[in-house]
Design a protein around this motif. Structure first.
Motif, PDB file in Angstrom:
ATOM      1  N   ALA A  72       1.768 -78.134  25.299  1.00 44.91           N
ATOM      2  CA  ALA A  72       2.006 -78.247  26.746  1.00 44.91           C
ATOM      3  C   ALA A  72       1.267 -77.141  27.479  1.00 44.91           C
ATOM      4  O   ALA A  72       1.128 -76.030  26.969  1.00 44.91           O
ATOM      5  CB  ALA A  72       3.498 -78.176  27.057  1.00 44.91           C
ATOM      6  N   ILE A  73       0.786 -77.474  28.684  1.00 52.37           N
ATOM      7  CA  ILE A  73       0.128 -76.506  29.560  1.00 52.37           C
ATOM      8  C   ILE A  73       0.922 -76.444  30.859  1.00 52.37           C
ATOM      9  O   ILE A  73       1.232 -77.483  31.452  1.00 52.37           O
ATOM     10  CB  ILE A  73      -1.314 -76.933  29.875  1.00 52.37           C
ATOM     11  N   VAL A  74       1.256 -75.241  31.297  1.00 60.23           N
ATOM     12  CA  VAL A  74       1.914 -75.049  32.588  1.00 60.23           C
ATOM     13  C   VAL A  74       0.898 -74.424  33.530  1.00 60.23           C
ATOM     14  O   VAL A  74       0.409 -73.318  33.295  1.00 60.23           O
ATOM     15  CB  VAL A  74       3.164 -74.156  32.476  1.00 60.23           C
ATOM     16  N   CYS A  75       0.554 -75.143  34.588  1.00 61.47           N
ATOM     17  CA  CYS A  75      -0.363 -74.624  35.606  1.00 61.47           C
ATOM     18  C   CYS A  75       0.439 -73.902  36.675  1.00 61.47           C
ATOM     19  O   CYS A  75       1.325 -74.498  37.302  1.00 61.47           O
ATOM     20  CB  CYS A  75      -1.168 -75.763  36.241  1.00 61.47           C
ATOM     21  N   LEU A  76       0.138 -72.641  36.873  1.00 55.76           N
ATOM     22  CA  LEU A  76       0.862 -71.817  37.840  1.00 55.76           C
ATOM     23  C   LEU A  76       0.079 -71.756  39.144  1.00 55.76           C
ATOM     24  O   LEU A  76      -0.902 -71.034  39.266  1.00 55.76           O
ATOM     25  CB  LEU A  76       1.061 -70.409  37.280  1.00 55.76           C
ATOM     26  N   GLY A  77       0.487 -72.549  40.097  1.00 54.67           N
ATOM     27  CA  GLY A  77      -0.142 -72.530  41.402  1.00 54.67           C
ATOM     28  C   GLY A  77      -1.204 -73.597  41.594  1.00 54.67           C
ATOM     29  O   GLY A  77      -1.632 -74.270  40.654  1.00 54.67           O
ATOM     30  N   SER A 101      -2.542 -81.160  47.507  1.00 55.85           N
ATOM     31  CA  SER A 101      -1.595 -80.052  47.524  1.00 55.85           C
ATOM     32  C   SER A 101      -0.711 -80.111  46.284  1.00 55.85           C
ATOM     33  O   SER A 101      -0.326 -81.188  45.822  1.00 55.85           O
ATOM     34  CB  SER A 101      -0.729 -80.123  48.789  1.00 55.85           C
ATOM     35  N   ILE A 102      -0.372 -78.947  45.741  1.00 55.40           N
ATOM     36  CA  ILE A 102       0.447 -78.905  44.543  1.00 55.40           C
ATOM     37  C   ILE A 102       1.829 -79.501  44.786  1.00 55.40           C
ATOM     38  O   ILE A 102       2.473 -80.018  43.870  1.00 55.40           O
ATOM     39  CB  ILE A 102       0.562 -77.465  43.994  1.00 55.40           C
ATOM     40  N   SER A 103       2.299 -79.466  46.023  1.00 56.08           N
ATOM     41  CA  SER A 103       3.611 -80.031  46.338  1.00 56.08           C
ATOM     42  C   SER A 103       3.650 -81.541  46.099  1.00 56.08           C
ATOM     43  O   SER A 103       4.725 -82.127  45.953  1.00 56.08           O
ATOM     44  CB  SER A 103       3.991 -79.722  47.786  1.00 56.08           C
ATOM     45  N   GLN A 104       2.481 -82.177  46.039  1.00 54.90           N
ATOM     46  CA  GLN A 104       2.427 -83.622  45.849  1.00 54.90           C
ATOM     47  C   GLN A 104       2.604 -84.035  44.380  1.00 54.90           C
ATOM     48  O   GLN A 104       2.922 -85.188  44.105  1.00 54.90           O
ATOM     49  CB  GLN A 104       1.089 -84.171  46.371  1.00 54.90           C
ATOM     50  N   PHE A 105       2.370 -83.114  43.456  1.00 49.54           N
ATOM     51  CA  PHE A 105       2.522 -83.493  42.039  1.00 49.54           C
ATOM     52  C   PHE A 105       3.250 -82.446  41.214  1.00 49.54           C
ATOM     53  O   PHE A 105       3.314 -82.560  39.998  1.00 49.54           O
ATOM     54  CB  PHE A 105       1.147 -83.786  41.414  1.00 49.54           C
ATOM     55  N   ARG A 106       3.801 -81.415  41.857  1.00 44.12           N
ATOM     56  CA  ARG A 106       4.570 -80.401  41.151  1.00 44.12           C
ATOM     57  C   ARG A 106       5.740 -81.022  40.405  1.00 44.12           C
ATOM     58  O   ARG A 106       6.422 -81.913  40.922  1.00 44.12           O
ATOM     59  CB  ARG A 106       5.105 -79.374  42.151  1.00 44.12           C
ATOM     60  N   GLY A 107       5.975 -80.587  39.182  1.00 45.21           N
ATOM     61  CA  GLY A 107       7.110 -81.064  38.407  1.00 45.21           C
ATOM     62  C   GLY A 107       6.874 -82.375  37.681  1.00 45.21           C
ATOM     63  O   GLY A 107       7.788 -82.902  37.049  1.00 45.21           O
TER      64      GLY A 107
END
Length: 284
Positions: free
Chosen positions: A210-215, A228-234
């Protein structure tokens, strides 16, 4: 009949030792101390890490193999970590290692960031890690120490990792760009274009689960998008066959503590993917 000359064992040994000296290998047979005792180790600022992290301020010198020596050569100019070396990646797909990638990066001058940097921040952690955290770029503390995420945001990331039931030494941490942008500004497109191929090679060599992208910068670079990250965060997304989870950067959480609950939900999904026990309390 001429008298026979016998060569003693001592004479043979002396001849062999002179041979080694001619090759410049005198210390090889004289010093039998453990390499761990000969080299100094580096203690990270955060005492919560289970293993000491390896500083990479400069490109690692190329190590040549010695015939009939089965142990891994020690690069004497670098401190030795007590845990798994971040240079022992198997490169399951590409066949290359993190050491080879670091050597290829060298004292990089491929973009203008090299003009203002102090140290290249290549990456830190275990090459056998199932989990990789990818950030944007080094800040002032990272630029000074040559390690990723060691400032205030880094301490919060360490707490997030520990809340997952892991230690920093269990994961691998790196950034999109390896040099600090002046004033901690966002990396520009040409800088990302010059540096991101080395990030992609790192991920290929690591082969994480797994990869966690921070920001936003990290997520947008891997996904090749401007959304925007808010569109696919989580959401679980795909990056070249790897499962990728975008979430907010720890620096954003320092400015917006209320978003910690959202990040904790994202990390719980990662924990479930890795088979870790999901805790009920959220990261503080």
């Amino acid at each position: 009949m001429p008298e026979r000359t016998e060569i003693t064992i001592q004479e043979k040994l002396n001849a062999r030792l002179r041979f080694y000296e001619d090759l410049g290998l005198g210390p090889f047979y004289r010093d039998r101390r453990s390499p761990q005792k000969q080299l100094s180790t580096f203690s990270a600022e955060s005492s919560s890490a289970s293993t000491e992290e390896l500083i990479l301020p400069k490109a690692a010198p190329k190590v040549t193999s010695t015939p009939n020596v089965t142990s891994r050569p020690v690069v004497s100019v670098l401190p030795v970590a007590t845990g798994p070396s971040p240079f022992e990646g198997s490169g399951k797909v590409t066949g290359e290692t993190l050491l080879k990638i670091r050597e290829d990066l060298g004292e990089c001058t491929r973009c203008k960031l090299h003009k203002t940097r102090n140290k290249i921040v290549f990456g830190d952690g275990s090459a056998k890690a199932q989990l990789v955290f990818v950030g944007e770029g080094p800040g002032a503390d990272e630029d000074a120490q040559g390690l990723p995420f060691v400032g205030r945001a880094g301490k919060l990331l360490t707490q997030m990792i520990e809340a997952m039931g892991l230690q920093r030494g269990d994961v691998y941490i790196c950034n999109v760009v390896k040099c600090r942008p002046p004033g901690n500004r966002q990396p520009e497109k040409d800088e990302v274009d010059a540096c991101s191929p080395y990030l992609f090679r790192q991920l290929d060599a690591l082969q994480p689960k797994a990869i966690v992208c921070l920001g936003a910068t990290a997520a947008q670079t891997l996904l090749q998008t401007n959304r925007s990250i808010s569109q696919f965060r989580g959401q679980w997304l795909d990056f070249r066959g790897f499962k990728m989870m975008p979430t907010y950067h720890p620096a954003y959480l320092l400015r917006n503590p209320a978003a910690k609950s959202d990040v904790w939900k994202d990390l719980q999904k990662v924990m479930a993917e890795l088979g870790l026990e999901v805790k009920r309390n959220k990261a503080k």
